[in-house]
Design an enzyme around this catalytic site. Structure first.
Site, PDB file in Angstrom:
ATOM      1  N   ARG A  28       0.764  -1.300  -0.028  1.00 19.56           N
ATOM      2  CA  ARG A  28      -0.063   0.088   0.103  1.00 19.56           C
ATOM      3  C   ARG A  28       0.798   1.277  -0.066  1.00 19.56           C
ATOM      4  NH1 ARG A  28      -3.825  -1.893   4.937  1.00 19.56           N
ATOM      5  NH2 ARG A  28      -4.763  -3.593   4.067  1.00 19.56           N
ATOM      6  N   ARG A  32      -3.853   6.095   0.702  1.00 23.80           N
ATOM      7  CA  ARG A  32      -4.614   7.264   1.284  1.00 23.80           C
ATOM      8  C   ARG A  32      -3.914   7.847   2.094  1.00 23.80           C
ATOM      9  NH1 ARG A  32      -9.977   4.281   3.794  1.00 23.80           N
ATOM     10  NH2 ARG A  32      -8.387   2.557   4.042  1.00 23.80           N
ATOM     11  N   ARG A  41      -7.874  10.292  -6.284  1.00 24.61           N
ATOM     12  CA  ARG A  41      -9.233   9.533  -5.747  1.00 24.61           C
ATOM     13  C   ARG A  41     -10.565  10.738  -6.084  1.00 24.61           C
ATOM     14  NH1 ARG A  41     -10.470   4.757  -1.642  1.00 24.61           N
ATOM     15  NH2 ARG A  41     -12.695   4.935  -2.144  1.00 24.61           N
ATOM     16  N   ASP A  78      -6.469  -3.573  -7.505  1.00 25.62           N
ATOM     17  CA  ASP A  78      -7.152  -4.460  -6.446  1.00 25.62           C
ATOM     18  C   ASP A  78      -7.331  -5.760  -6.795  1.00 25.62           C
ATOM     19  OD1 ASP A  78      -8.829  -3.549  -4.007  1.00 25.62           O
ATOM     20  OD2 ASP A  78      -9.842  -5.180  -4.758  1.00 25.62           O
ATOM     21  N   TYR A 155     -14.188 -13.633  -0.527  1.00 24.88           N
ATOM     22  CA  TYR A 155     -14.881 -12.547  -0.963  1.00 24.88           C
ATOM     23  C   TYR A 155     -16.159 -12.889  -1.662  1.00 24.88           C
ATOM     24  CZ  TYR A 155     -11.532  -9.306   1.059  1.00 24.88           C
ATOM     25  OH  TYR A 155     -10.635  -8.620   1.842  1.00 24.88           O
TER      26      TYR A 155
END
Length: 359
Positions: A28, A32, A41, A78, A155
């Site tokens: 990462r 963010r 974003r 992702d 998922y």
């Protein structure tokens, strides 16, 4: 395509070859915690648009490289792009994470799944790889990645994140053949996807087994590790006249390091719950190791960050075969200056570890 690399420390370390300093990249590292990422974003309007627009994915991939002397770039994407391409309808919302509009609820739905064509349904990812390689211009290598079949299946069956994994574990114990069918499909899709990334320019590959650590040992070997081993066996392992190293990372997988190392991968990612020196002894020089600073250290003062970097380096010890990383990803609230402190400390403090091995 530019084959010459100005900085190939990462690739050399993954192959356990001598380096001048320990290479470092961070899970990462584009995310963010960076104000420029948040701005990108916001311009994109959604996380999915950010992922599905090659120019934006390239921009975000390169952002941390403008700030920090990292030794690798990792494709911004992702792990859930494959199930989305299978038609499950992926979306993201702040606070809730990923959700699928059409999660798998029956054996018939699993039987109908097909393997997406990376150059069609996932073309936006492959185009991003091509664009990033062009923009990197040989500065540092590009890492491509995918989720493990077990993690994707988790998922896909749960419909999103889960606290108890009731649906996927129910499928595992009640209908193991059905789960194996799902894992076979996701494994074939992952192999095609990663090989397409290599063809487009990825120079190393990583498989993220985020949820392998929730399994009992026998279930882990049967439903997670076996499919990662199959992926490793079927990947393109060389391109542009050099090897393409493969990293496997199971979060919470410290119990199974020897088994992961035996898959034929080049490196094993280690989370922060395992001592790196102990991990090195257990794999016996069979593979390189990647890791494994606790991500929470990045909330500490600069001198504490340096102390913890020194500890991880000391735990691994002298010689090649170590890629410095966090034990998982950077948290959104981390200050960018803390990341700079970490990266610079790795390069500075690791030089003595390699002094006797560099020609």
């Amino acid at each position: 395509m530019i084959a010459t690399l100005h900085n190939d420390r990462l690739l050399r370390a993954l192959l356990r070859q001598p380096v001048d300093v320990t290479p470092v990249w961070l899970m990462r590292q584009a995310g963010r915690y960076l104000p420029e990422y948040r701005a990108a974003r916001a311009r994109a309007g959604s996380f999915m648009t950010l992922c599905q627009t090659p120019e934006l994915a390239c921009e975000v991939t390169l952002q941390p490289l403008a700030r920090f002397p990292l030794d690798a770039a990792i494709l911004f994407s992702d792990i859930l792009t494959i199930p989305d391409a299978m038609g499950l309808g992926l979306s993201f919302s702040e606070g809730d994470g990923p959700r699928f509009a059409r999660p798998l609820r029956s054996a018939a739905e699993i039987a109908r799944l097909g393997v997406p064509d990376p150059e069609v349904e996932l073309r936006y990812v492959i185009d991003a790889v091509r664009l990033i390689r062009r923009e990197l211009a040989g500065r540092i290598p590009l890492i491509g990645f995918a989720g493990s079949p077990w993690t994707l299946a988790t998922y896909m069956v749960e419909g999103g994140s889960s606290k108890d994994y009731v649906r996927i574990k129910g499928l595992l114990y009640n209908q193991p053949d059905t789960l194996h069918r799902l894992l076979d499909t996701t494994a074939r899709a992952t192999i095609a996807y990663l090989n397409a990334q290599v063809a487009a320019g990825a120079q190393a590959l990583m498989v993220f087994d985020t949820w392998g650590g929730i399994l009992a040992p026998s279930a882990y070997r049967e439903f997670s590790l076996a499919y990662m081993a199959r992926i490793v066996a079927d990947l393109t392992r060389a391109a542009e006249d050099r090897p393409v190293p493969v990293i496997l990372f199971t979060k919470g997988g410290g119990l199974w390091l020897e088994h992961i190392a035996a898959t034929g991968c080049d490196a094993v990612g280690v989370d922060w719950t395992v001592n790196l020196g102990e991990a090195r002894r257990r794999v016996g020089g069979q593979v390189a190791l990647q890791g494994n600073l606790d991500p929470a250290v990045l909330y500490a003062a600069p001198d504490r960050i340096r102390q913890q970097v020194a500890r991880v380096l000391a735990d691994f010890g002298l010689g090649p075969g170590h890629v410095f990383n966090l034990g998982h990803g950077i948290q959104p609230g981390v200050e960018p200056d803390a990341v700079r402190t970490l990266v610079e400390a790795v390069h500075e403090l690791s030089a003595p570890c390699h002094a006797s091995t560099v020609p």
